[in-house]
Design a protein around this motif. Structure first.
Motif, PDB file in Angstrom:
ATOM      1  N   ARG A 187       0.838  -1.212   0.000  1.00  0.00           N
ATOM      2  CA  ARG A 187       0.000   0.000   0.000  1.00  0.00           C
ATOM      3  C   ARG A 187       0.869   1.257   0.000  1.00  0.00           C
ATOM      4  O   ARG A 187       0.584   2.222  -0.716  1.00  0.00           O
ATOM      5  CB  ARG A 187      -0.919  -0.039   1.224  1.00  0.00           C
ATOM      6  CG  ARG A 187      -1.942   1.030   1.172  1.00  0.00           C
ATOM      7  CD  ARG A 187      -3.057   0.787   2.131  1.00  0.00           C
ATOM      8  NE  ARG A 187      -3.894   1.978   2.155  1.00  0.00           N
ATOM      9  CZ  ARG A 187      -4.921   2.132   2.946  1.00  0.00           C
ATOM     10  NH1 ARG A 187      -5.265   1.183   3.791  1.00  0.00           N
ATOM     11  NH2 ARG A 187      -5.632   3.249   2.909  1.00  0.00           N
ATOM     12  N   SER A 220      -4.817   7.353   1.606  1.00  0.00           N
ATOM     13  CA  SER A 220      -5.935   6.961   2.468  1.00  0.00           C
ATOM     14  C   SER A 220      -6.856   8.158   2.538  1.00  0.00           C
ATOM     15  O   SER A 220      -6.400   9.273   2.851  1.00  0.00           O
ATOM     16  CB  SER A 220      -5.427   6.601   3.867  1.00  0.00           C
ATOM     17  OG  SER A 220      -6.517   6.335   4.732  1.00  0.00           O
ATOM     18  N   GLY A 221      -8.140   7.950   2.254  1.00  0.00           N
ATOM     19  CA  GLY A 221      -9.065   9.084   2.180  1.00  0.00           C
ATOM     20  C   GLY A 221      -8.995   9.972   3.406  1.00  0.00           C
ATOM     21  O   GLY A 221      -8.840  11.197   3.299  1.00  0.00           O
ATOM     22  N   SER A 222      -9.080   9.370   4.584  1.00  0.00           N
ATOM     23  CA  SER A 222      -9.122  10.174   5.804  1.00  0.00           C
ATOM     24  C   SER A 222      -7.810  10.931   6.046  1.00  0.00           C
ATOM     25  O   SER A 222      -7.783  11.888   6.832  1.00  0.00           O
ATOM     26  CB  SER A 222      -9.474   9.302   7.011  1.00  0.00           C
ATOM     27  OG  SER A 222      -8.608   8.198   7.079  1.00  0.00           O
ATOM     28  N   ARG A 262      -7.721  14.723   5.651  1.00  0.00           N
ATOM     29  CA  ARG A 262      -8.173  15.568   6.767  1.00  0.00           C
ATOM     30  C   ARG A 262      -7.107  15.738   7.837  1.00  0.00           C
ATOM     31  O   ARG A 262      -7.303  16.520   8.764  1.00  0.00           O
ATOM     32  CB  ARG A 262      -9.455  14.970   7.382  1.00  0.00           C
ATOM     33  CG  ARG A 262     -10.653  14.873   6.439  1.00  0.00           C
ATOM     34  CD  ARG A 262     -11.915  14.503   7.215  1.00  0.00           C
ATOM     35  NE  ARG A 262     -11.681  13.335   8.028  1.00  0.00           N
ATOM     36  CZ  ARG A 262     -12.315  12.165   7.920  1.00  0.00           C
ATOM     37  NH1 ARG A 262     -13.286  12.017   7.039  1.00  0.00           N
ATOM     38  NH2 ARG A 262     -12.013  11.152   8.704  1.00  0.00           N
ATOM     39  N   THR A 267     -10.896  -0.025   3.486  1.00  0.00           N
ATOM     40  CA  THR A 267     -10.850   0.018   2.017  1.00  0.00           C
ATOM     41  C   THR A 267     -11.867  -0.960   1.425  1.00  0.00           C
ATOM     42  O   THR A 267     -12.635  -0.607   0.513  1.00  0.00           O
ATOM     43  CB  THR A 267      -9.425  -0.282   1.506  1.00  0.00           C
ATOM     44  OG1 THR A 267      -8.532   0.659   2.136  1.00  0.00           O
ATOM     45  CG2 THR A 267      -9.319  -0.135   0.000  1.00  0.00           C
TER      46      THR A 267
HETATM   47  C1  DP6 Z   1     -15.103   4.844   9.067  1.00  0.00           C
HETATM   48  O1  DP6 Z   1      -9.684   6.627   5.229  1.00  0.00           O
HETATM   49  O2  DP6 Z   1      -9.485   4.467   6.520  1.00  0.00           O
HETATM   50  O3  DP6 Z   1     -13.077   6.001   9.597  1.00  0.00           O
HETATM   51  O4  DP6 Z   1      -9.428   5.569   2.062  1.00  0.00           O
HETATM   52  O5  DP6 Z   1      -9.537   3.092   2.200  1.00  0.00           O
HETATM   53  O6  DP6 Z   1      -7.857   4.337   3.582  1.00  0.00           O
HETATM   54  P1  DP6 Z   1      -9.219   4.355   2.944  1.00  0.00           P
HETATM   55  O7  DP6 Z   1     -10.271   4.427   4.136  1.00  0.00           O
HETATM   56  P2  DP6 Z   1     -10.186   5.266   5.479  1.00  0.00           P
HETATM   57  O8  DP6 Z   1     -11.753   5.330   5.836  1.00  0.00           O
HETATM   58  C2  DP6 Z   1     -12.188   5.962   6.989  1.00  0.00           C
HETATM   59  C3  DP6 Z   1     -13.567   5.501   7.276  1.00  0.00           C
HETATM   60  C4  DP6 Z   1     -14.108   5.918   8.630  1.00  0.00           C
HETATM   61  C5  DP6 Z   1     -14.873   7.233   8.541  1.00  0.00           C
HETATM   62  C6  DP6 Z   1     -14.041   8.490   8.423  1.00  0.00           C
HETATM   63  O9  DP6 Z   1     -12.937   8.573   8.994  1.00  0.00           O
HETATM   64  O10 DP6 Z   1     -14.555   9.432   7.810  1.00  0.00           O
END
Ligand code: DP6
Length: 346
Positions: free
Chosen positions: A88, A155-157, A160, A208
């Protein structure tokens, strides 16, 4: 941002060019959740989200790009990384190489100040710190927006965890438009996250894979369509420092995400009986006048968001409820930052 730490190294009689930088980023807890992607390849989220950085939880990552390396290398908490984590990170380094026009390989060493197996996600802080260190090492003076959009690809979060304090990630409809920005500084409102750690087990289905399953729930469409309204309510409550306004929308958004998870195919249940016991207790404590509400990520641990004045009482009540609950407390954290050589110890 400080200036990047760059070094030129000398190896076995030949000049080897190396570029090094170290960065730190905090974890974050979402009040309005990111769940599901419009484009999973570039992590373009289904909806905008809102979070608070966690001062007590951070990753510190050193990246050395080197001509002498034939392959990328990754150490996590002083140990060679497991294959899945390595693949990753290498994929993210490939994204950065393509973006920065580099062919160099990287030696990456990342340390979390919280235990990896504590059921607290480290991908947000880890990919934010990696992105800041990797781009700074190559001397790229990227803007906070650019860093946030790039961290998102890992990683999406993590998008932030680049800006400070209370943060909004606007979903956007294209790669460069999907980044997070601060809506209020860490000291704007002294909230605390009192985390009730009830399980240290590894998630059976990671975020993911969970995001990929979101559209199989008949509830996801409604959750996504109504997310902007909840985000506006939560944002308004934060800006007005209105806990009574914030609490119900944070709990509703968490419940909605878990309703999607539970109705995905196959279904995903992250709550444990103890999670529900704590959620019900939190609502009862709020009725008694304590400033507290709950939110859960893709796991059973319960994040109790509190007014700072009530955080010690909430921690004590959690212990009274069940002495096996481990409690981690965190105030609101700052943004990702480059570190000087002198402030690198954890
Ligand atoms: C439930 O950022 O961990 O925490 O993009 O696949 O790395 P990937 O996923 P991730 O998803 C977080 C999901 C969550 C809600 C949030 O933090 O918004």
């Amino acid at each position: 941002m400080h200036l990047p730490q760059q070094q030129l190294g000398l190896r076995i009689g030949t000049m080897v060019t190396e570029f090094t930088a170290t960065a730190r980023a905090h974890s974050n807890i979402a009040f309005i959740k990111y769940w599901g992607n419009r484009d999973s390849g570039i992590r373009l989220p289904a909806n905008s989200s809102l979070s608070m950085n966690l001062a007590a939880l951070h990753s510190t990552t050193r990246v050395t790009w080197s001509e002498a390396l034939a392959e990328d290398r990754l150490m996590i908490n002083e140990e060679p990384a497991a294959p899945a984590a390595f693949l990753r990170v290498r994929a993210h380094l490939d994204t950065l190489r393509a973006e920065l026009g580099s062919t160099l390989r990287a030696d990456v060493s990342s340390n979390n100040n919280f235990p990896m197996g504590a059921g607290i996600a480290s991908s947000a802080s880890a990919f934010a710190a990696l992105t800041v260190a990797a781009t700074a090492a190559l001397g790229m003076g990227l803007s906070a927006r650019e860093l946030s959009a790039l961290a998102r690809r890992g990683s999406g979060s993590a998008a932030r965890s680049i800006p400070a304090g209370f943060v909004e990630w606007r979903a956007g409809s294209a790669d460069k438009e999907s980044y997070a920005e601060s809506i209020a500084s860490p000291d704007y409102w002294p909230l605390e996250d009192v985390i009730a750690v009830i399980s240290r087990d590894h998630k059976h289905v990671g975020s993911t894979a969970g995001h990929a399953a979101a559209d199989t729930s008949i509830l996801q469409r409604v959750r996504v369509e109504t997310a902007a309204d909840r985000l506006e309510r939560a944002k308004h409550a934060i800006l007005a420092r209105d806990f009574e306004g914030l609490a119900p929308v944070v709990e509703e958004d968490s419940n909605l995400m878990h309703a999607v998870m539970m109705t995905s195919k196959p279904s995903l249940f992250y709550w444990l009986p103890k999670s529900l016991r704590i959620m019900l207790a939190v609502q009862e404590w709020r009725r008694q006048g304590v400033k507290v509400c709950y939110t859960l990520d893709a796991g059973p641990n319960v994040h109790c968001i509190c007014g700072a004045e009530d955080a010690a009482a909430v921690a004590a009540r959690l212990k009274e409820l069940d002495s096996d609950i481990e409690v981690i407390r965190s105030s609101v954290g700052g943004g990702a930052q480059l570190l000087n050589a002198s402030d690198r110890s954890d």
